[in-house]
Design an enzyme around this catalytic site. Structure first.
Site, mmCIF file in Angstrom:
data_model
loop_
_atom_site.group_PDB
_atom_site.id
_atom_site.type_symbol
_atom_site.label_atom_id
_atom_site.label_comp_id
_atom_site.label_asym_id
_atom_site.label_seq_id
_atom_site.Cartn_x
_atom_site.Cartn_y
_atom_site.Cartn_z
ATOM 1 N N LYS A 51 0.804 -1.231 0.000
ATOM 2 C CA LYS A 51 0.000 0.000 0.000
ATOM 3 C C LYS A 51 0.835 1.279 0.000
ATOM 4 C CE LYS A 51 -4.438 -1.344 0.321
ATOM 5 N NZ LYS A 51 -5.534 -0.845 -0.528
ATOM 6 N N SER A 300 0.789 -9.735 -0.897
ATOM 7 C CA SER A 300 0.461 -8.312 -0.774
ATOM 8 C C SER A 300 0.776 -7.702 0.579
ATOM 9 C CB SER A 300 -1.017 -8.078 -1.111
ATOM 10 O OG SER A 300 -1.846 -8.878 -0.296
#
Length: 404
Positions: A51, A300
């Site tokens: 992110k 991720s």
């Protein structure tokens, strides 16, 4: 618009705050699947997730006036830390709205990056609605966690690195929540090589992207249920959906139980902690209808609190047949406990816990209930131990391990 020029720009800009997470070849997963499997470990970023890429690039494109107003975002974890860290680098004030159920460790990490944390609502959706309202009232600049083309362009820098490290990649597996990561990676991957097969991976209990693609428009799920909290999204992004429609080849869904087993695979074979959402791409490897391909699974993120790690490990060991519990009824006479212990020892079982209850029945021929939690090498070994107990005249019954 997400253009090659913008992707190239984003890839250079995010280098200021990201690590170059080089691909890790997995012998274990390659042998298991028949493909050449590589891992893209975004769980190793400074904030523990990818992110930071989108957040930093997005903030870099804002005007001085927009930054001066302060930034606001809503997130239960990874986006919160990404925005907080990026805002600190740019010297911006940041406010993050997080659900009241957010683990304390994630709240504290976000605060440690200099952001003000506001706890509101029981879910991300409630927190997001409140954050948008605060942005409108205060004039702060809202940074959406996924439905933003600029943000998605920053996330797409992952595809740039994958293709640079492995130019002949055949397939990229990407976890999907709202779709920002998938939109960025798929769009750039197809620009660089139209033959790359890009597959999104969702939890079976939160498959909003799969449903939206199936119906041809953005859909909202009535209910979601998954342990992959980072991808527990009811409705994908409107702005990034057309990119996904155009560039994504397939959506795979995986069950939560598959994520639990995948966690053990990563921990034991690669010594990496990967959060449930980040494990989606690993779990999807077993669902690929191909062999001999070069496959990259994007990990991720890796932000998990210790209690969750402990729970996932325990459940994973149970699913793998590495830990199991049986209950047997014994005659109430000396030596029976020793007999059972010898059978287990002779079959290389390792006793973890033993409960001996003499008051389960008044029938002295079956008056003692012995509940044994054991460690085994797997299902085959587990069945061997249970079979040995049965051959000795006992009637073992499988029960749920206590405390698991």
């Amino acid at each position: 618009m997400m253009t090659l020029e913008k992707f190239e720009e984003a890839s250079e800009i995010v280098k200021k705050v990201t690590s170059r997470t080089k691909l890790v070849h997995s012998d274990y997963l390659s042998e298991m699947t028949g493909n050449k499997v590589y891992l893209k470990p975004e769980n190793m970023q400074v904030t523990g997730a990818y992110k930071i890429r989108g957040a930093y690039y997005k903030i870099s494109t804002l005007s001085k006036e927009e930054r001066a107003k302060g930034l606001i975002a809503a997130s239960a974890g990874n986006h919160a830390q990404g925005v907080a860290y990026a805002a600190k680098k740019f010297g911006c004030r940041a406010t993050i709205v997080m659900p009241t159920t957010t683990p304390l460790i994630k709240v504290n990490r976000t605060k440690n990056y200099g952001a003000e944390v506001v706890l509101y609502g029981d879910s991300y959706d409630e927190s997001c609605e409140y954050a948008i309202r605060l942005a409108e009232e205060s004039g702060m600049t809202f940074i959406h966690p996924f439905d933003d083309e600029v943000l998605a362009t920053g996330q797409g820098s992952i595809a740039m690195e994958i293709v640079q490290d492995l130019p002949t990649v055949d397939t990229i597996l990407v976890p999907v929540g709202g779709g920002g990561l998938l939109a960025g990676i798929s769009t750039l991957a197809k620009m660089l090589n139209p033959n790359i097969h890009v597959i999104g991976v969702e939890p079976m209990g939160a498959n909003c992207m799969q449903e939206s693609l199936r119906k041809g428009s953005v859909q909202t799920l009535e209910h979601i249920d998954t342990i992959a909290d980072g991808t527990a999204v009811k409705r994908p992004g409107e702005k990034i959906f057309p990119y996904i429609q155009e560039h994504v080849d397939e959506i795979i869904t995986v069950d939560d139980s598959e994520l639990v087993v995948a966690f053990l695979d990563m921990l034991e074979n690669h010594k990496m902690v990967v959060e449930n959402s980040g494990l989606l791409a690993v779990a999807a490897l077993k669902h690929l209808d191909a062999e001999g391909k070069k496959v990259v699974a994007v990990l991720s993120g890796g932000n998990m609190d210790v209690i969750t790690v402990s729970s996932v490990v325990q459940h994973g060991l149970i699913q793998r047949g590495r830990v199991f519990t049986v209950s047997v009824l014994l005659p109430d006479k000396p030596g029976e406990l020793l007999n059972v212990a010898k059978i287990i020892a002779d079959n290389q079982g390792n006793v973890i816990r033993l409960d001996h209850n003499q008051f389960v029945s008044i029938n002295r021929n079956s008056a003692v209930e012995l509940t044994i939690t054991m460690e085994a090498f797997g299902h085959e070994h587990k069945d061997k131990i249970i079979g040995a107990l049965r051959n000795a005249g006992y009637e073992p019954k499988s029960v749920q391990p206590k405390g698991m």
